[in-house]
Design an enzyme around this catalytic site. Structure first.
Site, PDB file in Angstrom:
ATOM      1  N   THR A   1       0.826  -1.203   0.000  1.00 55.16           N
ATOM      2  CA  THR A   1       0.000   0.000   0.000  1.00 55.16           C
ATOM      3  C   THR A   1       0.864   1.259   0.000  1.00 55.16           C
ATOM      4  OG1 THR A   1      -1.671  -1.198   1.247  1.00 55.16           O
ATOM      5  CG2 THR A   1      -1.851   1.191   1.243  1.00 55.16           C
TER       6      THR A   1
ATOM      7  N   VAL B   1       6.153   7.354  12.442  1.00 56.07           N
ATOM      8  CA  VAL B   1       5.294   7.779  13.554  1.00 56.07           C
ATOM      9  C   VAL B   1       4.149   8.627  13.025  1.00 56.07           C
ATOM     10  CG1 VAL B   1       5.174   9.063  15.714  1.00 56.07           C
ATOM     11  CG2 VAL B   1       7.225   7.763  15.162  1.00 56.07           C
TER      12      VAL B   1
ATOM     13  N   LYS C   1       5.516   3.472  18.339  1.00 60.01           N
ATOM     14  CA  LYS C   1       5.590   4.901  18.017  1.00 60.01           C
ATOM     15  C   LYS C   1       5.975   5.718  19.244  1.00 60.01           C
ATOM     16  CE  LYS C   1       2.231   4.084  14.382  1.00 60.01           C
ATOM     17  NZ  LYS C   1       0.780   3.922  14.132  1.00 60.01           N
TER      18      LYS C   1
END
Lengths: 429, 429
Positions: A17, A135, A208
């Protein structure tokens, strides 16, 4: 052949993707690129697993399943790693950096575990290793932390950094779904993966948090330093109470730089509706930062998706291109120049929302209050509801207490017969 | 004397609120500075008007009222301009850049009018000219637009970029104050200046819009291109209607890159409460950006104040220091490589909220509808209220119409006797 020399050649690792999005976005932006960063950008090789797979709109002659085609190609100056996972991504990135190639990556799993090794390799080779997309997807957060807010002592970074869980919690809050229903809806819409564990258990958010905390506090925090707790235990009933308390429930990544060390965790929290993060709905992400100079700041946007993530990747690529033009690659590398200890999660302080089913008889509250008092847990608020002749629901909100004090108190409560069940233990911001 | 060679010397022009904040913040951050950016930072001269004034905590030996002490000091590598206003700031910045000194500035008035000249001078001298603090104070917005979001075609930048007016509108909305009362409160708290014109008439916001639009759309927009309208005409009654429509009223800076040119304006707007900008309260600022890849993003924080603004200035200074280390100053200069026309504001399209007092008699609405229809203004919604025997209040919300069509329609309405007054004309997002 002036044009040729003014073109930076790049390889893409992975054409899923995000890889597909980056490929398309690089093409879409080709017109202004040279004017903007001083060079054209061209993807000349793409590493894929399956050479047979049909890939709409991609020049098939670029595809290869051989890493050596890329690492041995001296013309390739930038490697864009979008495969995810630890290996073979780690080996490839290290080899690329050792070969003097600059690397842009969106690989949070890898960076949260092995960031130091990768950044060290980049520094050795005077290479760029950039990862804005790792992130919060498209949201600019790494560059703002490393540069714009560099004049601050940052004490707190709190983020809604997982879109799947924020979507689920939004549906539970706004459309009165229960967790299973909201998860099913998220899966149907493609927000949740077939195995949603990494999202709903807070692991994705935890990675993250590790990366953001490392940058914000100038000290390395790895994923295993981060306490994680997911949202699977949140019930419609908890959501009802949150509404009653003018709050929402959000899965928050919380990193704090305190006098006694760095706190890093991911867990659902009750958050007052006036907090800027409370209005972050659906699959949107946001990161809230507190610094001693800037005060409160927040960064909001799409934390995932083909083009939002590609936006961050292409921003990084353009920065590498600028560094190539000015021969200053490696200009911003690792900024972890401190070695702050990680605080044991037991010593972290939080407020707690506790929902429990108790026998409806005199003295129960006194008994609970005594157990709490014995463990230094002080009570800020008590609500009793749904009382039948036998049983009542008791909600207690504590003051700020240490995690282990609360844990000990809850353990002791379990041995008390009139406490039938502790149904929910949720932290409050 | 290793330490000496590793120190970057700087001059501060102006020691007002922001100048004082920068002076203190540079001192506060001295410990980690070399580890972070490779050099120590030292302010060695400060240009002030009044040498006699007592200045707490500032080394008096640094003060000078002579610009030549600074411009002729070859050791000074960075000039930090925080005086504000066009002159003498402009001349000083140009002289500094011509002398090969890097410049950091927070001067929105100057940059919104003469940005090109300043950036050209910087480019000629391979100097940095950075001004993160000129837009939205401490909020990182210029670097995110120039770098993080560089892979986007940005089509829309909408900001709450004036804290004074946002504070006033918040008080009107939440505490039912009228405009005068809220302004008085803002003045009392120091949010509004003695002469609040630049804030309440949208001029301050207009300058920020010009700067943001130039960067976002890669084409120069100057302050005089920006249509400005303030908040002085907003009444409590308008606020009441906004609430009824699940909306707030915000002073928005609006910049759009359309097929027919760039639109740039500042005006109060009704904004639905679900929009991320709607929950930006008090004196906070926020900038909402739409790009073709990133989709929606927002940047939120403190748009003014001693330390929030100093945060942005010091971030810029640290970036110059990094550029000095890597000898890549001028790495990111002017990014206006296009020449997009500015659209006449008459051709901008908006929805309108119109509140008017009309005679309470049959046929009035038909009459208004005819005038609107004749001018291509179609009506989305009509609400009638407060009807007495003689008069009624009519609120009309239009569909999207061109500014000049609406203006023409309103002009024609004035000649109709049964329309007693058009009390409010407010755009709707």
């Amino acid at each position: 052949m002036e044009n040729k020399t003014n073109t930076i050649k790049m390889a893409l690792l992975g054409l899923g993707t995000v890889g597909g999005g980056v490929y398309k976005l690089i093409q879409r932006r080709s017109d202004g690129m040279e004017k903007n960063v001083g060079a054209n950008l061209e993807i000349t090789k793409i590493l894929v697993h399956n050479m047979e797979k049909k890939r709409e709109g991609v020049d098939a002659s670029l595809l290869t399943d051989q890493w050596k085609d890329i690492i041995e190609d001296d013309e390739i100056q930038i490697v864009i790693e979008l495969m995810g996972g630890i290996e073979p991504a780690k080996t490839m990135i290290l080899e690329a950096l050792h070969a003097g190639k600059h690397v842009v990556s969106a690989n949070k799993d890898l960076i949260a575990a092995h960031g130091k090794e990768l950044l060290d390799a980049a520094e050795e080779g005077n290479c760029d290793f950039l990862f804005e997309a790792a992130v919060a997807g498209g949201i600019p957060i790494i560059r703002p932390l490393k540069q714009c807010l560099a004049g601050n002592e940052i004490t707190e970074v709190i983020g809604i950094v997982n879109g799947t869980t924020n979507y689920i919690l939004t549906k539970m809050f706004e459309d009165h779904m229960d967790f299973a229903e909201a998860l099913a809806k998220a899966t149907e819409l493609g927000y949740a993966e077939a195995d949603p564990t990494a999202d709903i258990e807070g692991l994705d958010a935890g990675r993250k948090v590790a990366i953001m905390a490392s940058i914000a506090f100038h000290s390395r925090v790895v994923f295993s330093d981060v306490y994680t707790e997911g949202i699977t235990k949140i019930t419609s009933r908890d959501i009802e109470y949150a509404k009653e308390f003018d709050s929402v429930i959000k899965l928050l990544g919380v990193a704090r730089n305190t006098e006694k060390g760095i706190e890093a965790g991911v867990y659902p929290m009750l958050l007052h509706k006036d907090h800027p993060l409370a209005s972050v709905r659906d699959s949107f992400n946001a990161v809230f930062v507190h610094g001693d100079a800037v005060d409160d700041a927040m960064f909001y946007g799409r934390g995932a998706g083909e083009f939002p993530t590609a936006s961050a990747v292409v921003g990084d690529i353009m920065d590498v291109a600028r560094n190539l033009k000015y021969q200053c690659n490696g200009r911003i590398s690792c900024t972890c120049y401190r070695d702050t200890p990680i605080k044991s999660f037991d010593d972290v302080k939080n407020k707690f929302f506790l929902r429990m089913q108790v026998a409806n008889e005199p003295g129960v509250l006194a008994c609970i209050a005594k157990v709490f008092g014995d463990h230094k847990v002080s009570i800020a608020r008590v609500v009793q509801k749904n009382a039948t002749k036998e049983q009542a629901e008791l909600v207690i909100v504590t003051d700020v207490v240490k995690e282990y004090h609360l844990k000990d108190a809850l353990n002791e409560l379990q041995s008390i017969e009139s406490i039938k069940e502790v149904s929910s233990v949720i932290r409050e911001y």
